[in-house]
Enzyme design. Structure first.
Site, PDB file in Angstrom:
ATOM      1  N   ASP A 112     -23.556 -35.787  28.559  1.00 40.42           N
ATOM      2  CA  ASP A 112     -23.324 -37.056  27.851  1.00 40.42           C
ATOM      3  C   ASP A 112     -24.249 -38.185  28.291  1.00 40.42           C
ATOM      4  O   ASP A 112     -23.898 -39.368  28.198  1.00 40.42           O
ATOM      5  CB  ASP A 112     -21.849 -37.479  28.000  1.00 40.42           C
ATOM      6  CG  ASP A 112     -20.963 -36.662  27.077  1.00 40.42           C
ATOM      7  OD1 ASP A 112     -21.419 -36.356  25.949  1.00 40.42           O
ATOM      8  OD2 ASP A 112     -19.836 -36.323  27.468  1.00 40.42           O
ATOM      9  N   ASP A 172     -20.788 -32.721  19.505  1.00 43.37           N
ATOM     10  CA  ASP A 172     -21.012 -34.085  20.002  1.00 43.37           C
ATOM     11  C   ASP A 172     -22.433 -34.282  20.544  1.00 43.37           C
ATOM     12  O   ASP A 172     -22.971 -35.388  20.526  1.00 43.37           O
ATOM     13  CB  ASP A 172     -20.041 -34.440  21.145  1.00 43.37           C
ATOM     14  CG  ASP A 172     -18.640 -33.903  20.964  1.00 43.37           C
ATOM     15  OD1 ASP A 172     -18.480 -32.889  20.277  1.00 43.37           O
ATOM     16  OD2 ASP A 172     -17.708 -34.495  21.528  1.00 43.37           O
ATOM     17  N   GLY A 230     -17.204 -19.620  17.838  1.00 42.45           N
ATOM     18  CA  GLY A 230     -16.811 -21.022  17.819  1.00 42.45           C
ATOM     19  C   GLY A 230     -15.383 -21.173  18.323  1.00 42.45           C
ATOM     20  O   GLY A 230     -14.580 -20.243  18.230  1.00 42.45           O
ATOM     21  N   THR A 232     -12.301 -24.515  19.622  1.00 40.09           N
ATOM     22  CA  THR A 232     -12.103 -25.958  19.736  1.00 40.09           C
ATOM     23  C   THR A 232     -11.820 -26.338  21.175  1.00 40.09           C
ATOM     24  O   THR A 232     -11.529 -25.496  22.023  1.00 40.09           O
ATOM     25  CB  THR A 232     -11.001 -26.460  18.792  1.00 40.09           C
ATOM     26  OG1 THR A 232     -11.240 -27.847  18.548  1.00 40.09           O
ATOM     27  CG2 THR A 232      -9.601 -26.261  19.377  1.00 40.09           C
ATOM     28  N   ARG A 244     -13.379 -36.153  14.749  1.00 37.74           N
ATOM     29  CA  ARG A 244     -14.495 -36.817  15.436  1.00 37.74           C
ATOM     30  C   ARG A 244     -15.705 -35.893  15.530  1.00 37.74           C
ATOM     31  O   ARG A 244     -16.842 -36.349  15.447  1.00 37.74           O
ATOM     32  CB  ARG A 244     -14.065 -37.321  16.810  1.00 37.74           C
ATOM     33  CG  ARG A 244     -15.052 -38.333  17.365  1.00 37.74           C
ATOM     34  CD  ARG A 244     -14.481 -39.275  18.394  1.00 37.74           C
ATOM     35  NE  ARG A 244     -13.999 -38.659  19.596  1.00 37.74           N
ATOM     36  CZ  ARG A 244     -12.724 -38.505  19.925  1.00 37.74           C
ATOM     37  NH1 ARG A 244     -11.768 -38.939  19.102  1.00 37.74           N
ATOM     38  NH2 ARG A 244     -12.356 -37.944  21.065  1.00 37.74           N
ATOM     39  N   TRP A 248     -19.340 -36.821  14.439  1.00 40.37           N
ATOM     40  CA  TRP A 248     -20.546 -36.727  15.296  1.00 40.37           C
ATOM     41  C   TRP A 248     -21.676 -36.059  14.522  1.00 40.37           C
ATOM     42  O   TRP A 248     -22.845 -36.428  14.654  1.00 40.37           O
ATOM     43  CB  TRP A 248     -20.273 -35.957  16.589  1.00 40.37           C
ATOM     44  CG  TRP A 248     -19.373 -36.598  17.618  1.00 40.37           C
ATOM     45  CD1 TRP A 248     -18.406 -35.952  18.348  1.00 40.37           C
ATOM     46  CD2 TRP A 248     -19.371 -37.967  18.093  1.00 40.37           C
ATOM     47  NE1 TRP A 248     -17.800 -36.834  19.218  1.00 40.37           N
ATOM     48  CE2 TRP A 248     -18.368 -38.074  19.088  1.00 40.37           C
ATOM     49  CE3 TRP A 248     -20.097 -39.097  17.756  1.00 40.37           C
ATOM     50  CZ2 TRP A 248     -18.085 -39.266  19.752  1.00 40.37           C
ATOM     51  CZ3 TRP A 248     -19.819 -40.299  18.410  1.00 40.37           C
ATOM     52  CH2 TRP A 248     -18.834 -40.374  19.390  1.00 40.37           C
ATOM     53  N   SER A 362      -7.689 -37.225  23.158  1.00 36.34           N
ATOM     54  CA  SER A 362      -7.507 -35.787  23.351  1.00 36.34           C
ATOM     55  C   SER A 362      -6.034 -35.442  23.135  1.00 36.34           C
ATOM     56  O   SER A 362      -5.208 -35.641  24.020  1.00 36.34           O
ATOM     57  CB  SER A 362      -7.957 -35.426  24.767  1.00 36.34           C
ATOM     58  OG  SER A 362      -7.802 -34.057  24.974  1.00 36.34           O
ATOM     59  N   SER A 365      -4.203 -32.781  25.473  1.00 41.55           N
ATOM     60  CA  SER A 365      -3.848 -33.215  26.833  1.00 41.55           C
ATOM     61  C   SER A 365      -3.045 -34.515  26.807  1.00 41.55           C
ATOM     62  O   SER A 365      -2.764 -35.095  27.855  1.00 41.55           O
ATOM     63  CB  SER A 365      -5.100 -33.362  27.698  1.00 41.55           C
ATOM     64  OG  SER A 365      -5.993 -34.248  27.092  1.00 41.55           O
TER      65      SER A 365
END
Ligand code: GLY
Length: 395
Positions: A112, A172, A230, A232, A244, A248, A362, A365
């Site tokens: 990031d 992202d 793939g 998630t 999101r 992105w 998130s 979580s």
């Protein structure tokens, strides 16, 4: 380039006839943002907001999260908009903090670096020619290159670099690539651009599904570097489209065109954007996963809406008049932004408050569910800025 299904936009007429946002609407909304940034400057001082609010108030942290650049980006936007020195002064003190962070490699073992350094330091270099900011952003670009897997041709998102369990990238990361393109332009060294091009190609090929929705993450085979599967991480299910993540992509693709001038990804963009627009609820602000809609009792993700508006805005210049959706996207961006202004922005100023309500960080979580988040605040301000004036992106 990967071919995807391009859905017809169901609400095309509604978007085509959307009333343009007036200067007064935009100015009032931006002034409210500036007032909240001012209040938060006194509240955060030289530290940073946590990624999301807790009970609608930002906890204060050191510069250790992937999200800290958004706050500095908001200070730069505030400075550009008002020309008030106080915003610049605090933003430059933040730049010192970002320099220290990358110099000492504090919490930078992830991908990031673009989110962090494009908005805090590339911005400072673009606006003021600040040399320290330039050095920090170049160091950050070098750090991002350490995430590169030659065999799989991707930048690893998270986790230890030699861990087979973390041999994956995420949608992202398209937003981290502008830092690499900028580094090549600024240093004259093509190595950053080459990696960005190759990651973008891998990402477009695999993390975007044939129906133009996005997986959040995609695993490659660590033995031979081949595409594997793939999955998630923050979306509802492996086979759903995390809102999101879709956003992105909607912003990541035009930012790639900005640097490469290669618009062969235009249909990929149209596919992703149309998929997103076709799953919006009545008030045009998406639920946190596009599998949900009105009646689901789930939360919105206002931040995804703001990111998508910025993406549509950026893409507009690369779409020719004969693109059937060009005007539809223009109307959609305005209509979504109006809904954010009217229904999601706070209508009060209080230290530690977010600007935009109803985001989701998130869900699995339980972090930042139906709360504010700092990137939602940033992209909402960027969307307003883009609508108010000719604005050169920090990305
Ligand atoms: N890039 C992490 C997130 O969007 O939550």
């Amino acid at each position: 380039m990967k071919q995807v299904n391009i859905e017809t936009i169901q609400r095309a007429e509604q978007f085509l006839h959307a009333t343009p946002l007036s200067k007064a609407e935009l100015t009032t909304a931006m002034d409210a943002c500036i007032a909240q940034v001012r209040a938060n400057m006194d509240y955060f001082k030289e530290r940073f907001p946590f990624s999301c609010t807790k009970d609608l108030r930002y906890p204060i942290i050191d510069n250790i999260e992937w999200t800290d650049g958004f706050w500095t980006g908001m200070l730069w936007l505030s400075y550009e908009y008002t020309k008030e020195e106080q915003f610049k002064e605090l933003a430059l003190r933040n730049v010192d903090s970002f320099y220290h962070r990358i110099k000492h490699k504090i919490a930078v073992d992830h991908h990031d670096l673009g989110f962090l350094y494009s908005l805090s330091c590339v911005s400072a270099y673009r606006l003021l020619g600040d040399e320290k900011a330039k050095q920090a952003a170049l160091m950050a670009a070098d750090q991002l290159l350490t995430r590169w897997h030659e065999k799989g041709e991707f930048l690893q998102a998270w986790g230890p670099f030699d861990s087979k369990d973390h041999y994956r990238f995420i949608i992202d990361c398209m937003m981290n690539l502008p830092l690499l393109y900028w580094a090549s332009e600024t240093s004259g060294d093509p190595k950053y651009r080459d990696i960005a091009n190759r990651h973008f190609a891998t990402s477009s090929a695999y993390v975007i599904r044939d129906d133009a929705s996005a997986f959040h993450t995609f695993y490659m085979n660590p033995e031979n570097g081949a595409p594997d599967h793939g999955a998630t991480h923050q979306g509802y299910r492996d086979d759903s489209a995390w809102a999101r993540g879709q956003a992105w992509g909607i912003y990541g693709i035009p930012l790639n065109i900005r640097y490469t001038k290669d618009d062969s990804t235009k249909d990929l963009y149209r596919g992703m954007c149309n998929y997103f627009l076709n799953r919006l609820p009545q008030d045009l602000v998406c639920y946190w996963d596009l599998i949900f809609n009105d009646g689901s009792n789930q939360s919105r993700d206002s931040s995804a809406a703001a990111i998508a508006v910025c993406g549509m805005h950026e893409m507009d210049q690369y779409l020719s008049e004969d693109c059937v959706e060009k005007k539809v996207y223009q109307g959609a961006a305005q209509a979504i932004l109006r809904s954010l202004i009217q229904n999601y922005a706070q209508n009060r100023v209080k230290p530690g408050d977010p600007i935009l309500l109803h985001g989701v960080y998130s869900w699995h979580s339980g972090k930042g569910v139906d709360e504010g988040n700092i990137w939602g605040d940033y992209f909402y301000m960027e969307a307003l800025m883009r609508s108010l004036k000719q604005w050169e992106p920090y990305w």
